[in-house]
Design a protein around this motif. Structure first.
Motif, PDB file in Angstrom:
ATOM      1  N   PHE A   1       0.878  -1.177   0.000  1.00  0.00           N
ATOM      2  CA  PHE A   1       0.000   0.000   0.000  1.00  0.00           C
ATOM      3  C   PHE A   1       0.910   1.220   0.000  1.00  0.00           C
ATOM      4  O   PHE A   1       1.726   1.388   0.912  1.00  0.00           O
ATOM      5  CB  PHE A   1      -0.892   0.005   1.253  1.00  0.00           C
ATOM      6  CG  PHE A   1      -1.969   1.047   1.192  1.00  0.00           C
ATOM      7  CD1 PHE A   1      -3.292   0.703   1.003  1.00  0.00           C
ATOM      8  CD2 PHE A   1      -1.649   2.400   1.297  1.00  0.00           C
ATOM      9  CE1 PHE A   1      -4.283   1.673   0.924  1.00  0.00           C
ATOM     10  CE2 PHE A   1      -2.627   3.371   1.210  1.00  0.00           C
ATOM     11  CZ  PHE A   1      -3.948   3.012   1.019  1.00  0.00           C
ATOM     12  N   LEU A   2       0.817   2.059  -1.039  1.00  0.00           N
ATOM     13  CA  LEU A   2       1.681   3.233  -1.150  1.00  0.00           C
ATOM     14  C   LEU A   2       0.874   4.470  -0.786  1.00  0.00           C
ATOM     15  O   LEU A   2      -0.154   4.746  -1.414  1.00  0.00           O
ATOM     16  CB  LEU A   2       2.215   3.391  -2.584  1.00  0.00           C
ATOM     17  CG  LEU A   2       2.679   2.116  -3.316  1.00  0.00           C
ATOM     18  CD1 LEU A   2       3.194   2.471  -4.708  1.00  0.00           C
ATOM     19  CD2 LEU A   2       3.740   1.396  -2.527  1.00  0.00           C
ATOM     20  N   LEU A   3       1.356   5.210   0.210  1.00  0.00           N
ATOM     21  CA  LEU A   3       0.665   6.439   0.608  1.00  0.00           C
ATOM     22  C   LEU A   3       1.263   7.599  -0.175  1.00  0.00           C
ATOM     23  O   LEU A   3       2.283   8.171   0.225  1.00  0.00           O
ATOM     24  CB  LEU A   3       0.831   6.671   2.110  1.00  0.00           C
ATOM     25  CG  LEU A   3       0.092   7.902   2.630  1.00  0.00           C
ATOM     26  CD1 LEU A   3      -1.401   7.639   2.697  1.00  0.00           C
ATOM     27  CD2 LEU A   3       0.614   8.311   4.001  1.00  0.00           C
ATOM     28  N   GLU A   4       0.655   7.895  -1.294  1.00  0.00           N
ATOM     29  CA  GLU A   4       1.149   9.027  -2.096  1.00  0.00           C
ATOM     30  C   GLU A   4       0.157   9.336  -3.202  1.00  0.00           C
ATOM     31  O   GLU A   4      -0.851   8.650  -3.381  1.00  0.00           O
ATOM     32  CB  GLU A   4       2.542   8.747  -2.660  1.00  0.00           C
ATOM     33  CG  GLU A   4       2.647   7.584  -3.606  1.00  0.00           C
ATOM     34  CD  GLU A   4       4.107   7.269  -3.965  1.00  0.00           C
ATOM     35  OE1 GLU A   4       4.899   8.200  -4.121  1.00  0.00           O
ATOM     36  OE2 GLU A   4       4.418   6.077  -4.085  1.00  0.00           O
ATOM     37  N   ASP A   5       0.458  10.391  -3.956  1.00  0.00           N
ATOM     38  CA  ASP A   5      -0.377  10.745  -5.087  1.00  0.00           C
ATOM     39  C   ASP A   5      -0.331   9.605  -6.109  1.00  0.00           C
ATOM     40  O   ASP A   5       0.720   9.002  -6.330  1.00  0.00           O
ATOM     41  CB  ASP A   5       0.164  12.041  -5.712  1.00  0.00           C
ATOM     42  CG  ASP A   5      -0.729  12.504  -6.848  1.00  0.00           C
ATOM     43  OD1 ASP A   5      -1.679  13.236  -6.569  1.00  0.00           O
ATOM     44  OD2 ASP A   5      -0.486  12.089  -8.003  1.00  0.00           O
ATOM     45  N   ALA A   6      -1.478   9.351  -6.720  1.00  0.00           N
ATOM     46  CA  ALA A   6      -1.551   8.224  -7.655  1.00  0.00           C
ATOM     47  C   ALA A   6      -0.516   8.350  -8.770  1.00  0.00           C
ATOM     48  O   ALA A   6       0.123   7.364  -9.146  1.00  0.00           O
ATOM     49  CB  ALA A   6      -2.956   8.140  -8.245  1.00  0.00           C
ATOM     50  N   ARG A   7      -0.309   9.569  -9.293  1.00  0.00           N
ATOM     51  CA  ARG A   7       0.630   9.717 -10.417  1.00  0.00           C
ATOM     52  C   ARG A   7       2.049   9.390  -9.987  1.00  0.00           C
ATOM     53  O   ARG A   7       2.782   8.695 -10.696  1.00  0.00           O
ATOM     54  CB  ARG A   7       0.561  11.147 -10.972  1.00  0.00           C
ATOM     55  CG  ARG A   7      -0.722  11.383 -11.739  1.00  0.00           C
ATOM     56  CD  ARG A   7      -1.058  12.829 -11.810  1.00  0.00           C
ATOM     57  NE  ARG A   7      -1.421  13.378 -10.504  1.00  0.00           N
ATOM     58  CZ  ARG A   7      -1.908  14.582 -10.311  1.00  0.00           C
ATOM     59  NH1 ARG A   7      -2.079  15.390 -11.324  1.00  0.00           N
ATOM     60  NH2 ARG A   7      -2.235  15.002  -9.109  1.00  0.00           N
ATOM     61  N   ALA A   8       2.443   9.858  -8.786  1.00  0.00           N
ATOM     62  CA  ALA A   8       3.811   9.584  -8.304  1.00  0.00           C
ATOM     63  C   ALA A   8       3.971   8.086  -8.039  1.00  0.00           C
ATOM     64  O   ALA A   8       5.008   7.490  -8.378  1.00  0.00           O
ATOM     65  CB  ALA A   8       4.076  10.384  -7.040  1.00  0.00           C
ATOM     66  N   GLY A   9       2.947   7.468  -7.446  1.00  0.00           N
ATOM     67  CA  GLY A   9       3.016   6.031  -7.153  1.00  0.00           C
ATOM     68  C   GLY A   9       3.126   5.224  -8.437  1.00  0.00           C
ATOM     69  O   GLY A   9       3.919   4.281  -8.530  1.00  0.00           O
ATOM     70  N   LEU A  10       2.335   5.604  -9.442  1.00  0.00           N
ATOM     71  CA  LEU A  10       2.365   4.861 -10.712  1.00  0.00           C
ATOM     72  C   LEU A  10       3.719   5.045 -11.397  1.00  0.00           C
ATOM     73  O   LEU A  10       4.254   4.108 -11.992  1.00  0.00           O
ATOM     74  CB  LEU A  10       1.222   5.325 -11.623  1.00  0.00           C
ATOM     75  CG  LEU A  10      -0.185   4.984 -11.104  1.00  0.00           C
ATOM     76  CD1 LEU A  10      -1.254   5.680 -11.942  1.00  0.00           C
ATOM     77  CD2 LEU A  10      -0.426   3.485 -11.091  1.00  0.00           C
ATOM     78  N   ASP A  11       4.297   6.227 -11.285  1.00  0.00           N
ATOM     79  CA  ASP A  11       5.627   6.459 -11.865  1.00  0.00           C
ATOM     80  C   ASP A  11       6.651   5.526 -11.231  1.00  0.00           C
ATOM     81  O   ASP A  11       7.503   4.962 -11.910  1.00  0.00           O
ATOM     82  CB  ASP A  11       6.068   7.911 -11.633  1.00  0.00           C
ATOM     83  CG  ASP A  11       5.525   8.830 -12.720  1.00  0.00           C
ATOM     84  OD1 ASP A  11       5.137   8.312 -13.788  1.00  0.00           O
ATOM     85  OD2 ASP A  11       5.470  10.054 -12.487  1.00  0.00           O
TER      86      ASP A  11
END
Ligand SMILES: C[S@@+](CC[C@H](N)C(=O)[O-])C[C@H]1O[C@@H](n2cnc3c(N)ncnc32)[C@H](O)[C@@H]1O
Length: 413
Positions: free
Chosen positions: A22-32
């Motif tokens: 589970f990544l706590l961050e903005d979706a775009r940054a996580g997907l990058d």
């Protein structure tokens, strides 16, 4: 005893079966970040982005033993504000969906959950990004919850756009066959076989076709057999906009197979991740709301999973002690007090703690070895936990009711 705050990049919980993150961050940054390691490796993506309602959503948080016992949270903490302009929202979605396409395997599929507000825009955007030829369904999910309008017909459905990455997609319809909800009645003769089963028959030319009423059939693109969560539904986590597990169960079953990887970039209360865990798929969720972490810990328990979050701001008062036993350390959480004024309510004892664990820090990662979280069945937090003696820095991790997580190194007495 003095505790030292530890900077960690992830919190790891060991279990069995499925594993995930589970990544706590903005979706775009996580997907990058995922594109660097998982390009072309994800079998199924489900997205449930904000619907452009203009509303501010909350999580009803249960604080302390009594509220966990009653199952009713009294603290409403903000989770997300669904207030982007149409332009900002569509630009964010374009970035997210483009990255999702790159992450999908050639046989992968994507389900985008929306409603009437953004549907026309996102249908065209999906055609553009995935290709019109890869459109599979516009699923209408019908539910009956909520009030009735007298100003227009009540809006009682969401839309789920279903696309494939390409022609080699692996749609497992066998996994979602269900009993027919409306028996066939039109122009067919009704019979009962010697075992008492009802079947229908129809003659077409020389051939007679028979259909049993209780034979499982493939669902159509109108899903009216999966109800939305009710007000007092036991499945409710308190997280506004939570979707029912039965909906994600159907999507995960038909879009992936055991051991494959499922991604939800707007994971919220981890419904997709829990469905994946139950069905033994690996999973990755992304969300930027800290409160989602506390829900994830409860819903993902039993699996091996990591929570990845940046350091939290704040200086709550934490006191603990550790005494050595034979083969383990006995760690006692003596005090945990939130900063005055953080919440509009005074909390006593360990009421500000949502869950805590003991474990070890090594190479900037915290590995939980024993944990205690309040549940309806066990609303009281453990005051002490034992960590097996292990090579690494003994530590404890406390998550407060607002979703912040604090990790402390502790030296045994
Ligand atoms: C409709 S909710 C998802 C609910 C989820 N399907 C469930 O069952 O609980 C949308 C989620 O998107 C998250 N969100 C909104 N914008 C985001 C962004 N740019 N990056 C990451 N998460 C975002 C919100 O915090 C919220 O949890």
């Amino acid at each position: 005893m003095a505790l030292r705050r530890a900077e960690i990049s992830r919190e790891i919980h060991e279990g069995s079966g499925a594993s995930g993150r589970f990544l706590l961050e903005d979706a775009r940054a996580g997907l990058d970040r995922l594109l660097q390691t998982h390009c072309g490796q994800i079998k199924l993506i489900y997205l449930d982005p904000p619907f452009q309602t203009g509303e501010r959503f909350v999580m009803r948080v249960r604080v302390g033993e009594q509220e966990w016992k009653s199952g009713r949270g009294t603290l409403a903490l903000p989770t997300f504000s669904d207030a982007l302009s149409r332009e900002e929202f569509l630009s964010m979605m374009r970035e997210v969906l483009t990255r999702c396409r790159m992450l999908l395997r050639d046989d992968g599929m994507i389900f985008l959950h929306i409603d009437y507000r953004t549907h026309p825009h996102l249908r065209l955007m999906m055609d553009e990004i995935f290709g019109e030829d890869n459109f599979l369904n516009e699923i209408i999910w019908v539910y009956q919850t909520g009030g009735r309008s007298l100003k227009h017909f009540s809006r009682k459905h969401d839309v789920i756009l279903f696309y494939r990455k390409g022609p080699a997609y692996d749609f497992n319809v066998e996994a979602v066959m269900a009993p027919r909800t409306e028996p066939r009645t039109n122009h067919m003769r009704r019979h009962v076989d010697p075992d008492g089963r009802v079947y229908r028959s129809v003659r077409v030319g020389e051939r007679v076709y028979t259909y049993y009423d209780d034979d499982p059939v493939a669902p159509t693109d109108v899903w009216n057999d999966l109800s939305h969560l009710q007000q007092r539904d036991p499945e409710r986590t308190g997280y506004d906009t939570q979707k029912p597990l039965s909906l994600l169960d159907r999507i995960v079953r038909c879009g992936s197979r055991p051991g494959e990887l499922v991604l939800d970039p707007f994971a919220g209360s981890s419904t997709t991740l829990e469905a994946a865990k139950r069905l033994e798929r690996d999973f990755i969720g992304i969300d930027r709301c800290p409160m989602a972490l506390n829900v994830a810990r409860r819903r993902l328990g039993g699996a091996t999973y990591s929570l990845e979050y940046p350091p939290f701001e704040g200086e709550p008062l934490c006191e603990a002690s550790a005494t050595p036993g034979v083969g383990f350390y006995h760690v006692r959480l003596e005090r945990f007090a939130l900063e005055p004024g953080l919440l509009d309510r005074e909390l006593s004892g360990l009421d500000g703690v949502d869950c805590w664990s003991v474990g070890y820090v090594r190479d900037g990662e915290y590995r939980a070895m024993a944990e205690s979280a309040r549940t309806k069945r066990a609303p009281r937090l453990a005051e002490s936990l034992d960590a097996p003696a292990y090579a690494g820095q003994l530590a404890l991790c406390v998550s407060d009711v607002s979703g912040r997580c604090f990790c402390y190194e502790i030296d045994p007495e």
